[in-house]
Motif scaffolding. Structure first.
Motif, PDB file in Angstrom:
ATOM      1  N   ALA A 172       0.834  -1.213   0.000  1.00 35.73           N
ATOM      2  CA  ALA A 172       0.000   0.000   0.000  1.00 35.73           C
ATOM      3  C   ALA A 172       0.865   1.259   0.000  1.00 35.73           C
ATOM      4  O   ALA A 172       0.560   2.234  -0.708  1.00 35.73           O
ATOM      5  CB  ALA A 172      -0.943  -0.004   1.208  1.00 35.73           C
ATOM      6  N   LEU A 173       1.944   1.238   0.749  1.00 34.95           N
ATOM      7  CA  LEU A 173       2.834   2.411   0.777  1.00 34.95           C
ATOM      8  C   LEU A 173       3.553   2.594  -0.561  1.00 34.95           C
ATOM      9  O   LEU A 173       3.747   3.723  -1.023  1.00 34.95           O
ATOM     10  CB  LEU A 173       3.820   2.296   1.931  1.00 34.95           C
ATOM     11  CG  LEU A 173       3.184   2.353   3.329  1.00 34.95           C
ATOM     12  CD1 LEU A 173       4.235   2.148   4.414  1.00 34.95           C
ATOM     13  CD2 LEU A 173       2.426   3.661   3.543  1.00 34.95           C
ATOM     14  N   VAL A 174       3.939   1.496  -1.190  1.00 37.72           N
ATOM     15  CA  VAL A 174       4.541   1.580  -2.530  1.00 37.72           C
ATOM     16  C   VAL A 174       3.532   2.140  -3.524  1.00 37.72           C
ATOM     17  O   VAL A 174       3.861   3.015  -4.335  1.00 37.72           O
ATOM     18  CB  VAL A 174       5.052   0.189  -2.981  1.00 37.72           C
ATOM     19  CG1 VAL A 174       5.397   0.169  -4.464  1.00 37.72           C
ATOM     20  CG2 VAL A 174       6.263  -0.226  -2.156  1.00 37.72           C
ATOM     21  N   PHE A 175       2.289   1.652  -3.455  1.00 33.82           N
ATOM     22  CA  PHE A 175       1.243   2.156  -4.339  1.00 33.82           C
ATOM     23  C   PHE A 175       1.000   3.645  -4.098  1.00 33.82           C
ATOM     24  O   PHE A 175       0.797   4.409  -5.047  1.00 33.82           O
ATOM     25  CB  PHE A 175      -0.055   1.387  -4.158  1.00 33.82           C
ATOM     26  CG  PHE A 175      -0.065   0.016  -4.780  1.00 33.82           C
ATOM     27  CD1 PHE A 175       0.952  -0.421  -5.618  1.00 33.82           C
ATOM     28  CD2 PHE A 175      -1.107  -0.861  -4.519  1.00 33.82           C
ATOM     29  CE1 PHE A 175       0.937  -1.678  -6.189  1.00 33.82           C
ATOM     30  CE2 PHE A 175      -1.143  -2.121  -5.100  1.00 33.82           C
ATOM     31  CZ  PHE A 175      -0.118  -2.533  -5.938  1.00 33.82           C
ATOM     32  N   ALA A 176       0.985   4.068  -2.848  1.00 33.82           N
ATOM     33  CA  ALA A 176       0.783   5.493  -2.549  1.00 33.82           C
ATOM     34  C   ALA A 176       1.897   6.329  -3.144  1.00 33.82           C
ATOM     35  O   ALA A 176       1.640   7.421  -3.695  1.00 33.82           O
ATOM     36  CB  ALA A 176       0.705   5.695  -1.037  1.00 33.82           C
ATOM     37  N   ARG A 177       3.090   5.820  -3.087  1.00 29.63           N
ATOM     38  CA  ARG A 177       4.223   6.565  -3.672  1.00 29.63           C
ATOM     39  C   ARG A 177       4.082   6.652  -5.193  1.00 29.63           C
ATOM     40  O   ARG A 177       4.349   7.693  -5.786  1.00 29.63           O
ATOM     41  CB  ARG A 177       5.530   5.873  -3.284  1.00 29.63           C
ATOM     42  CG  ARG A 177       6.733   6.634  -3.714  1.00 29.63           C
ATOM     43  CD  ARG A 177       7.969   6.029  -3.167  1.00 29.63           C
ATOM     44  NE  ARG A 177       9.106   6.780  -3.671  1.00 29.63           N
ATOM     45  CZ  ARG A 177      10.235   6.896  -3.063  1.00 29.63           C
ATOM     46  NH1 ARG A 177      10.413   6.301  -1.906  1.00 29.63           N
ATOM     47  NH2 ARG A 177      11.208   7.573  -3.593  1.00 29.63           N
ATOM     48  N   ARG A 178       3.656   5.559  -5.820  1.00 29.74           N
ATOM     49  CA  ARG A 178       3.440   5.586  -7.262  1.00 29.74           C
ATOM     50  C   ARG A 178       2.335   6.567  -7.636  1.00 29.74           C
ATOM     51  O   ARG A 178       2.445   7.285  -8.643  1.00 29.74           O
ATOM     52  CB  ARG A 178       3.090   4.195  -7.778  1.00 29.74           C
ATOM     53  CG  ARG A 178       4.261   3.265  -7.837  1.00 29.74           C
ATOM     54  CD  ARG A 178       3.870   1.945  -8.446  1.00 29.74           C
ATOM     55  NE  ARG A 178       4.964   1.004  -8.359  1.00 29.74           N
ATOM     56  CZ  ARG A 178       4.856  -0.286  -8.661  1.00 29.74           C
ATOM     57  NH1 ARG A 178       3.692  -0.778  -9.070  1.00 29.74           N
ATOM     58  NH2 ARG A 178       5.897  -1.069  -8.577  1.00 29.74           N
ATOM     59  N   LEU A 179       1.269   6.576  -6.860  1.00 33.94           N
ATOM     60  CA  LEU A 179       0.174   7.515  -7.114  1.00 33.94           C
ATOM     61  C   LEU A 179       0.637   8.953  -6.973  1.00 33.94           C
ATOM     62  O   LEU A 179       0.200   9.834  -7.705  1.00 33.94           O
ATOM     63  CB  LEU A 179      -0.998   7.249  -6.173  1.00 33.94           C
ATOM     64  CG  LEU A 179      -1.826   5.987  -6.443  1.00 33.94           C
ATOM     65  CD1 LEU A 179      -2.787   5.712  -5.277  1.00 33.94           C
ATOM     66  CD2 LEU A 179      -2.605   6.135  -7.737  1.00 33.94           C
ATOM     67  N   ALA A 180       1.520   9.214  -6.017  1.00 40.78           N
ATOM     68  CA  ALA A 180       2.007  10.576  -5.773  1.00 40.78           C
ATOM     69  C   ALA A 180       2.875  11.070  -6.944  1.00 40.78           C
ATOM     70  O   ALA A 180       2.933  12.266  -7.201  1.00 40.78           O
ATOM     71  CB  ALA A 180       2.802  10.621  -4.470  1.00 40.78           C
ATOM     72  N   ARG A 181       3.523  10.137  -7.637  1.00 37.11           N
ATOM     73  CA  ARG A 181       4.403  10.511  -8.761  1.00 37.11           C
ATOM     74  C   ARG A 181       3.618  10.831 -10.028  1.00 37.11           C
ATOM     75  O   ARG A 181       4.168  11.407 -10.954  1.00 37.11           O
ATOM     76  CB  ARG A 181       5.382   9.393  -9.050  1.00 37.11           C
ATOM     77  CG  ARG A 181       6.422   9.245  -7.982  1.00 37.11           C
ATOM     78  CD  ARG A 181       7.392   8.164  -8.362  1.00 37.11           C
ATOM     79  NE  ARG A 181       8.383   7.991  -7.308  1.00 37.11           N
ATOM     80  CZ  ARG A 181       9.240   7.001  -7.257  1.00 37.11           C
ATOM     81  NH1 ARG A 181       9.222   6.078  -8.211  1.00 37.11           N
ATOM     82  NH2 ARG A 181      10.100   6.910  -6.289  1.00 37.11           N
ATOM     83  N   ARG A 182       2.375  10.432 -10.086  1.00 42.16           N
ATOM     84  CA  ARG A 182       1.570  10.679 -11.310  1.00 42.16           C
ATOM     85  C   ARG A 182       1.236  12.118 -11.496  1.00 42.16           C
ATOM     86  O   ARG A 182       1.056  12.906 -10.694  1.00 42.16           O
ATOM     87  CB  ARG A 182       0.280   9.866 -11.253  1.00 42.16           C
ATOM     88  CG  ARG A 182       0.526   8.409 -11.462  1.00 42.16           C
ATOM     89  CD  ARG A 182      -0.796   7.710 -11.506  1.00 42.16           C
ATOM     90  NE  ARG A 182      -0.613   6.293 -11.716  1.00 42.16           N
ATOM     91  CZ  ARG A 182      -1.583   5.425 -11.755  1.00 42.16           C
ATOM     92  NH1 ARG A 182      -2.820   5.814 -11.597  1.00 42.16           N
ATOM     93  NH2 ARG A 182      -1.362   4.155 -11.963  1.00 42.16           N
TER      94      ARG A 182
END
Length: 160
Positions: free
Chosen positions: A150-160
């Motif tokens: 979930a934290l990795v996904f949140a980081r990916r979402l933040a980079r979009r």
């Protein structure tokens, strides 16, 4: 499948699986087992909100769901330590019931017993016979993996 939806589904799967193991395999939960389920439920709601809310809110909700899942992992780590007798449980309801002081009458002792006997937290519950990994240890591994994801996904979402 969107990241937030995947986390919501995987988060709610954990307490549902635990409840199913009670029904299907007759496993009895202790108080710490029950406590480990609440952060997953909170994480599922947060991630589900992340499905419908846009932008930075989605990032924050997915990250918070990851943190919530890691809280379940922390409770599971405490529970594994209790099962292994590394430390006592901080919860008084985790201990096996005792008869109480010698000055109590039999009637007093009977009234003080719980309606349903509680499973002691220091008694591990194993899902797979012969596999020395308790349900609490399995939850610890699942929570670390899912919380990290979930934290990795949140980081990916933040980079979009």
């Amino acid at each position: 499948m969107p990241y937030a939806l995947l986390i919501a589904v995987l988060a709610i799967a954990a307490p549902l699986f635990a409840q199913a193991s009670e029904s299907w395999w007759g496993l009895a939960p202790c108080i710490l087992c029950l406590w480990q389920r609440w952060p997953y439920r909170i994480a599922a709601v947060l991630a589900a909100l992340g499905v419908v809310l846009p932008g930075r809110l989605r990032v924050a909700l997915v990250a918070l769901s990851g943190v919530s899942i890691l809280v379940s992992g922390a409770i599971a780590a405490l529970h594994v330590g209790v099962e292994q007798h590394w430390w006592p449980s901080p919860l008084p309801g985790c201990a096996a019931p005792t008869a109480g002081p010698a000055t109590q009458s039999i009637d007093d002792m009977m009234r003080s017993l719980a309606v349903a006997p509680a499973k002691p937290c220091d008694e591990p519950t194993y899902l797979i016979p012969g596999l020395p990994v308790s349900m609490a240890a399995m939850n610890l591994l699942y929570a670390l993996g899912l919380g990290g994801l979930a934290l990795v996904f949140a980081r990916r979402l933040a980079r979009r």
